[in-house]
Design an enzyme around this catalytic site. Structure first.
Site, PDB file in Angstrom:
ATOM      1  N   SER A   1      11.681   4.680  -1.634  1.00 21.01           N
ATOM      2  CA  SER A   1      11.445   5.134  -2.863  1.00 21.01           C
ATOM      3  C   SER A   1      11.918   6.955  -2.735  1.00 21.01           C
ATOM      4  O   SER A   1      13.199   6.920  -2.542  1.00 21.01           O
ATOM      5  CB  SER A   1       9.944   5.427  -3.289  1.00 21.01           C
ATOM      6  OG  SER A   1       9.593   5.833  -4.283  1.00 21.01           O
TER       7      SER A   1
ATOM      8  N   HIS B   1       7.931  -2.528  -6.855  1.00 15.77           N
ATOM      9  CA  HIS B   1       8.647  -1.286  -6.220  1.00 15.77           C
ATOM     10  C   HIS B   1       7.919  -1.390  -4.655  1.00 15.77           C
ATOM     11  O   HIS B   1       8.501  -0.829  -3.721  1.00 15.77           O
ATOM     12  CB  HIS B   1       7.844   0.113  -6.717  1.00 15.77           C
ATOM     13  CG  HIS B   1       8.267   1.249  -6.287  1.00 15.77           C
ATOM     14  ND1 HIS B   1       9.703   1.549  -6.036  1.00 15.77           N
ATOM     15  CD2 HIS B   1       7.700   2.311  -5.670  1.00 15.77           C
ATOM     16  CE1 HIS B   1       9.791   2.599  -5.512  1.00 15.77           C
ATOM     17  NE2 HIS B   1       8.751   3.179  -5.281  1.00 15.77           N
TER      18      HIS B   1
END
Length: 697
Positions: free
Chosen positions: A556, A671
């Site tokens: 991320s 994610h």
């Protein structure tokens, strides 16, 4: 730079795209994009899964991820303890409950409430569990959140805990990125996609409405409206254990600044809370918060990073210049210069907080004594540990918290925050052989002279000749701290096999409070990267490792860090895992939820800000002729937070330049990039195959 035969063989992974900058790869599920993904996966999977070590790494990872003697994470819901559990038999998972008495035995008798595998099979759906919001104080019904494939967007359904079934004709909200809370037993307050023009540029709702039982979504009543330029607007219903309720409407001006309104019977009123703050709960009718900036309240000067309590009635700006002062002491705890408050929970009568001192955790309970202040009591915890607050009861002062360190498995405690007495509820068995391992903490001097701490986990008999394969991990953003956690996967798949694990506490994180984070915001972003490079150079200077044997991993925002590590200092590494990354920082704010992070990175649509973003943006800093280490770039098609095109286009650009790379895109998982134990076992096995080949071979 060091290119192994493995890397050289992968030069054929490149396939130039016909359009400039490969923007067509932003079409997430488009046929052309998915054909590219399929082709890239077909190149990488035989390398990663065809390696002779893959199966053992996979099997070890799966054994850890699906072990039945894991600690079942507790969640107080009313009188019961709930837990969401996944293993080989329950791949999607079961939501289950036990009595507190049963849970305390260490061998709970569980009652299944929702079997997600059975639900997904019956509905022929790809349901991933995202949690449940249960209505207080009865805790009889919940709003269950279900995600299609792991996306942040969820479908919400009302569920009856007594009958263990979805409520016929009950609340049912179609898929959206949405925030919802119980206003009363028959009314919800929520924000979501209400139709065209109701989302911010970040893709979140900015209109808050109330929805009564039996109403259609189209009949919901608007109670608050933010602005399309905001990150979002959302409700936050606070309740204390004594039945008081405060309804906040939170308008996220950017990722770190929030303006607060209170919803009352007479409408809304803005509260004079600091815009940089985090609301932690309600105690005796007072709002418990941590401050991200200096704040003057009720005659007190409250420093940034403090834990405080505020009376909503005193937060309404007074007419004129008078200052309303209460006898109640607002400051609960103020950290020192090398301390930070990491987590806070509120029980029926106490505030419990985890405080880190030089990245070592302690846990305290605070009692409100009115004008006498907030006396603190330490709860039991081992030294040099990481502490996680799992759940707190609103019926009494009981709190679950875990204690762990790099080499000591997690221990879950149940404590009475009032008496400070604690008992061990569960101990995780060791998942790897820690014999002969040790932990050290060092400091590296960054480019501007700042001392940056980092941990090194290694064998006691390490040879300080640069020959040790080492994995450096960091995040460096959003005030998230990287702590000394017991990670069975790192231990089993890396440390036990002779690897060294390094965790860098670089700026941008929250290890030393708001100032540590703010030091690397926006135009100062390079400081986080300089810190990371300084740690790598320090470890090399100590001959713990060498560039030939040093790898880096980040996900991320950490994936952005990896992109910068690859482009700015390719000389430092021989392996870089770039997972779920942001990489095109001149377009990030137009992709998925990217606009919400302008407060962290700056706005590339503003020329002056684009100028300093462009200096580090990995996509724009890939240069032909540079010998980059072989990168492993991975993401998820279902990631609706960080757009998968960041990873896709970066890999495609490397290919165009003739540089080797590995690319894998999971078509599920969101994610988090892993929806179940099997998927996560594959993921981590592939990571460590790559790291083994690059750093150990």
């Amino acid at each position: 730079m060091f290119l192994t035969a493995f890397a050289a063989a992968l030069l054929t992974c490149a396939s130039p795209a016909p359009l400039p900058d490969n923007l067509w790869l932003e079409d997430i599920d488009g046929p052309r994009s998915m054909e590219w993904v399929k082709a890239e996966n077909a190149k990488s999977l035989p390398v990663l899964q065809g390696d002779r070590r893959y199966q053992l790494l996979h099997d070890n990872a799966l054994a850890i991820l699906s072990a039945t003697d894991r600690i079942p994470a507790p969640d107080f819901i009313g009188e019961a303890v709930f837990n969401f559990w996944q293993d080989r038999e329950h791949v999607r998972g079961v939501w289950r409950r036990a009595t507190l008495a049963s849970y305390r035995t260490g061998k709970p008798t569980w009652e299944t409430v929702i079997d997600l595998d059975a639900l997904a099979k019956a509905e022929k759906a790809n349901w991933i569990w995202k949690g449940a919001e249960c209505r207080a104080p009865a805790y009889d019904r919940c709003l269950v959140e279900l995600s299609n494939g792991g996306k942040d967007a969820v479908e919400i359904r009302e569920f009856d805990l007594k009958t263990k079934s979805f409520v016929a004709g009950g609340f049912k909200l179609t898929e959206s990125k949405q925030t919802v809370a119980w206003l009363d037993p028959d009314t919800l307050i929520l924000t979501r996609d209400w139709g065209p023009g109701t989302l911010t540029e970040s893709g979140y709702g900015y209109i808050v409405k109330t929805l009564k039982r039996g109403q259609a979504l189209s009949d919901a009543k608007e109670v608050f409206r933010g602005d399309p330029k905001d990150v979002s607007a959302q409700p936050n219903v606070l309740r204390d254990g004594e039945g008081r309720q405060v309804v906040l409407l939170e308008r996220g001006v950017d990722f770190f600044h929030t303006r607060y309104w209170q919803l009352t019977d007479k409408g809304t009123v803005e509260l004079a809370l600091p815009q940089k703050s985090n609301i932690q709960g309600l105690l005796h009718g007072r709002i418990i918060l941590t401050t991200g900036e200096d704040w003057k309240y009720s005659g007190a000067d409250i420093k940034a990073g403090s834990l405080a309590a505020a009376d909503p009635a005193l937060l309404v700006p007074p007419s004129g210049d008078e200052i309303v002062i209460s006898n109640a002491v607002p400051v609960i705890f103020t950290p020192g210069p090398r301390q930070s408050i990491d987590q806070v929970k509120v029980t029926r009568g106490r505030v419990v907080a985890v405080v880190y001192d030089n990245v070592r955790g302690r846990i305290f309970s605070f009692a409100d004594r009115g004008e006498w202040g907030w006396p603190q009591t330490a709860l039991p915890a081992a030294d040099n540990s990481s502490i996680n607050l799992a759940s707190a009861s609103d019926r009494d002062d009981q709190v679950f918290y875990s204690v762990e360190s790099f080499l000591v498995p997690t221990e879950l405690n149940l404590a009475d925050a009032a008496s400070a007495k604690a008992e061990v509820a569960f101990r995780m068995p060791g998942r790897f052989n820690a014999d002969g391992l040790m932990v050290e903490q060092f400091q590296a001097k960054s480019k501007d002279g700042t001392l940056v701490p980092y941990f090194v986990v290694h064998r006691k008999d390490i040879k300080y000749d640069g020959s040790s394969p080492s994995l450096l991990f960091a995040y460096g953003g959003f005030q998230l701290s990287k702590l000394p956690l017991y990670d069975p996967l790192v231990g089993k798949l890396w440390l036990e096999r002779g690897g060294v694990f390094i965790v860098a506490n670089i700026r941008g994180g929250g290890e030393f409070g708001p100032a540590w984070h703010e030091a690397a915001l926006k135009e100062n972003r390079q400081r986080a990267y300089d810190d990371f490079f300084a740690v790598a150079e320090d470890a090399i200077a100590r001959k713990i490792t060498s560039p030939r044997r040093l790898g880096a991993y980040g996900r991320s925002n950490g994936g952005l860090l990896m992109g910068v590590a690859l482009t700015e200092r390719p000389d430092l590494w021989n392996a870089v895992v770039v997972e779920s990354p942001l990489l095109d920082m001149l377009r990030y704010n137009h992709l998925s939820a990217g606009a919400s992070w302008v407060g962290e990175y700056g706005d590339p649509d503003v020329p002056a800000e684009a100028a300093w973003i462009a200096k580090y943006s990995p996509m724009q800093n890939l240069k032909p002729g540079v010998k980059y280490p072989l990168a492993y770039i991975t993401t998820s098609t279902k990631d609706d937070r960080v757009h998968p095109s960041h990873a896709r286009r970066f890999a495609a650009r490397l290919g165009e330049m003739g540089d080797p790379y590995l690319y894998f895109e999971n078509t599920d998982g969101g994610h988090a990039n892993g929806a179940d134990p099997e998927a996560n076992a594959r993921r981590w096995a592939m990571h460590y195959v790559y790291l083994t080949r690059q750093l150990m071979d």
